[in-house]
Write a protein that holds these residues in place. Structure first.
Motif, PDB file in Angstrom:
ATOM      1  N   GLY A  11       5.518  41.001 -58.327  1.00 30.85           N
ATOM      2  CA  GLY A  11       5.864  41.976 -57.531  1.00 30.85           C
ATOM      3  C   GLY A  11       6.108  41.561 -56.030  1.00 30.85           C
ATOM      4  O   GLY A  11       6.648  42.490 -55.359  1.00 30.85           O
ATOM      5  N   PHE A  12       5.415  40.588 -55.652  1.00 29.39           N
ATOM      6  CA  PHE A  12       5.501  40.114 -54.156  1.00 29.39           C
ATOM      7  C   PHE A  12       6.541  38.894 -54.174  1.00 29.39           C
ATOM      8  O   PHE A  12       6.531  38.318 -55.119  1.00 29.39           O
ATOM      9  N   GLY A  19      11.419  28.332 -38.869  1.00 30.30           N
ATOM     10  CA  GLY A  19      11.072  28.404 -37.461  1.00 30.30           C
ATOM     11  C   GLY A  19       9.917  29.490 -37.246  1.00 30.30           C
ATOM     12  O   GLY A  19       9.257  29.810 -36.096  1.00 30.30           O
ATOM     13  N   GLU A  20       9.521  30.309 -38.297  1.00 31.82           N
ATOM     14  CA  GLU A  20       8.772  31.425 -38.267  1.00 31.82           C
ATOM     15  C   GLU A  20       7.628  31.356 -39.262  1.00 31.82           C
ATOM     16  O   GLU A  20       6.521  31.477 -38.852  1.00 31.82           O
ATOM     17  N   GLY A  21       7.830  30.668 -40.576  1.00 27.18           N
ATOM     18  CA  GLY A  21       6.847  30.629 -41.489  1.00 27.18           C
ATOM     19  C   GLY A  21       7.239  31.428 -42.822  1.00 27.18           C
ATOM     20  O   GLY A  21       8.369  31.922 -43.049  1.00 27.18           O
ATOM     21  N   VAL A  22       6.301  31.642 -43.608  1.00 30.37           N
ATOM     22  CA  VAL A  22       6.577  32.336 -44.957  1.00 30.37           C
ATOM     23  C   VAL A  22       5.700  33.741 -44.727  1.00 30.37           C
ATOM     24  O   VAL A  22       4.713  33.793 -44.544  1.00 30.37           O
ATOM     25  N   PHE A  23       6.456  34.960 -45.147  1.00 27.61           N
ATOM     26  CA  PHE A  23       6.332  36.140 -45.172  1.00 27.61           C
ATOM     27  C   PHE A  23       6.097  36.703 -46.743  1.00 27.61           C
ATOM     28  O   PHE A  23       6.844  36.410 -47.268  1.00 27.61           O
ATOM     29  N   GLU A  24       4.842  37.385 -46.763  1.00 26.19           N
ATOM     30  CA  GLU A  24       4.830  38.287 -48.121  1.00 26.19           C
ATOM     31  C   GLU A  24       5.406  39.464 -47.891  1.00 26.19           C
ATOM     32  O   GLU A  24       5.166  40.255 -47.145  1.00 26.19           O
ATOM     33  N   CYS A  25       6.270  39.923 -48.686  1.00 19.71           N
ATOM     34  CA  CYS A  25       7.158  41.105 -48.806  1.00 19.71           C
ATOM     35  C   CYS A  25       7.257  41.606 -50.106  1.00 19.71           C
ATOM     36  O   CYS A  25       7.144  41.165 -51.168  1.00 19.71           O
ATOM     37  N   LYS A  26       7.447  42.891 -49.976  1.00 21.47           N
ATOM     38  CA  LYS A  26       7.948  43.975 -51.028  1.00 21.47           C
ATOM     39  C   LYS A  26       9.220  44.197 -51.166  1.00 21.47           C
ATOM     40  O   LYS A  26       9.968  44.225 -49.975  1.00 21.47           O
ATOM     41  N   ALA A  27       9.792  44.315 -52.266  1.00 14.18           N
ATOM     42  CA  ALA A  27      11.466  44.499 -52.316  1.00 14.18           C
ATOM     43  C   ALA A  27      11.420  46.115 -52.607  1.00 14.18           C
ATOM     44  O   ALA A  27      10.738  46.889 -53.209  1.00 14.18           O
ATOM     45  N   LYS A  28      12.380  46.583 -51.661  1.00 15.13           N
ATOM     46  CA  LYS A  28      12.689  48.095 -51.719  1.00 15.13           C
ATOM     47  C   LYS A  28      13.064  48.553 -53.199  1.00 15.13           C
ATOM     48  O   LYS A  28      13.844  47.917 -53.769  1.00 15.13           O
ATOM     49  N   GLY A  29      12.776  49.743 -53.311  1.00 14.60           N
ATOM     50  CA  GLY A  29      13.189  50.410 -54.610  1.00 14.60           C
ATOM     51  C   GLY A  29      14.438  50.442 -55.113  1.00 14.60           C
ATOM     52  O   GLY A  29      14.927  50.504 -56.107  1.00 14.60           O
ATOM     53  N   ILE A  30      15.337  50.441 -53.795  1.00 13.24           N
ATOM     54  CA  ILE A  30      16.672  50.593 -54.292  1.00 13.24           C
ATOM     55  C   ILE A  30      17.309  49.392 -55.203  1.00 13.24           C
ATOM     56  O   ILE A  30      18.355  49.600 -55.800  1.00 13.24           O
TER      57      ILE A  30
END
Length: 292
Positions: A11-12, A19-30
């Protein structure tokens, strides 16, 4: 902010932003409501929650240029299917299944035989002959001795490439050569069963260089042709294209029909008998498939 999903686990989603790096994200429920699942390779828009913790939310999934079902990845420009030239001996039926599936999904494919140090020139020439008419470039390399990897790098440059193949063929070792930062577990061949241990559990994308991404995918031991109809199969064998319209029957499946130009080409050696034999096996599988 825009980035590309390089990995999805539990789920992640891990999004690389140049230029920024790697972000750990969740996806919106939509996305669940729309029945759209984010995939490795997706180009996405995200909102940063914390730059310090490198976390965020995926707000948008941009249009996909391509979407593979097996393996489940998005926006691949090409696939490199890796088999060993020996130990384990290449399963050409399994290789042909993969080529058919890539043809069906419109993905350009390269065939890469690793462990060329374990076979002679004659064996390499025979494998090259079998796939000469397949529409795929055929490469030979040795990950163990870092031979032939420069030519493979040239084929990958500026593209997003899916690297796939059965376990035990040295796929992870090839990735380590192409992208040492991956630091992947290579695993050993099981001497008892002649197969490799599964070292990749999910599809993962590596940012190799500007515009160059490499997907690693879990090893497979079998592939099914899904809902393909038997009449479609011949269209995924490029060798047959030169003989289209030359058979006695327009609906010819190039099997038992008389006056078949493809069968005559096999007898003359113009079409590989190994490829044709695999075509017949797959055709019979589709014929005998139970429909519910």
């Amino acid at each position: 902010m825009q980035g590309k999903i390089i990995r999805g686990v539990a789920g992640f989603y891990y999004v690389n932003v140049e230029g920024e790096g790697v972000f750990e994200c969740k996806a919106k429920g939509i996305f669940r409501y729309r029945k759209v699942k984010p995939l490795p390779g997706d180009n996405v828009g995200l909102t940063v929650i914390s730059r310090e913790a490198m976390t965020g939310n995926i707000d948008e999934i941009y249009g996909r240029d391509s979407e593979l079902v097996r393996p489940a990845v998005a926006n691949a420009d090409q696939a490199v299917i890796v088999f060993a030239a020996a130990w384990p001996a290449p399963n050409l039926n399994l290789l042909d299944r993969f080529l058919v599936l890539m043809q069906e999904q419109g993905i350009k494919t390269l065939v890469c035989f690793n462990k060329k140090d374990q076979v002679g020139e004659a064996e390499q020439e025979e494998l090259a002959r079998i796939y000469a008419g397949s529409g795929c470039k055929v490469l030979f390399l040795s990950a163990k001795y870092a031979q032939g990897t420069e030519l493979l790098k040239e084929q990958l440059s500026g593209k997003t490439t899916v690297l796939a193949g059965p376990s035990g063929v040295g796929k992870s070792s090839i990735i380590n050569l192409l992208y040492p930062q991956a630091n992947m577990q290579t695993g050993d061949i099981s001497g008892k069963i002649g197969r490799g241990k599964h070292t990749t559990r999910h599809s993962e994308l590596f940012y190799v260089d500007e515009g160059t991404y490499l997907f690693d995918t879990p090893g497979f031991s079998s592939l099914y042709l899904g809902e393909m109809e038997k009449e479609e199969l011949k269209g995924y064998y490029p060798e047959f294209a030169d003989y289209m319209g030359q058979c006695r029957y327009l609906s010819c499946l190039h099997d038992k029909e008389p006056g078949c130009a493809v069968k005559e080409a096999v007898l003359s050696g113009a079409i590989s008998k190994e490829r044709y034999g695999n075509y017949l096996l797959l055709l019979n599988e589709l014929r005998n498939r139970k429909k519910y």
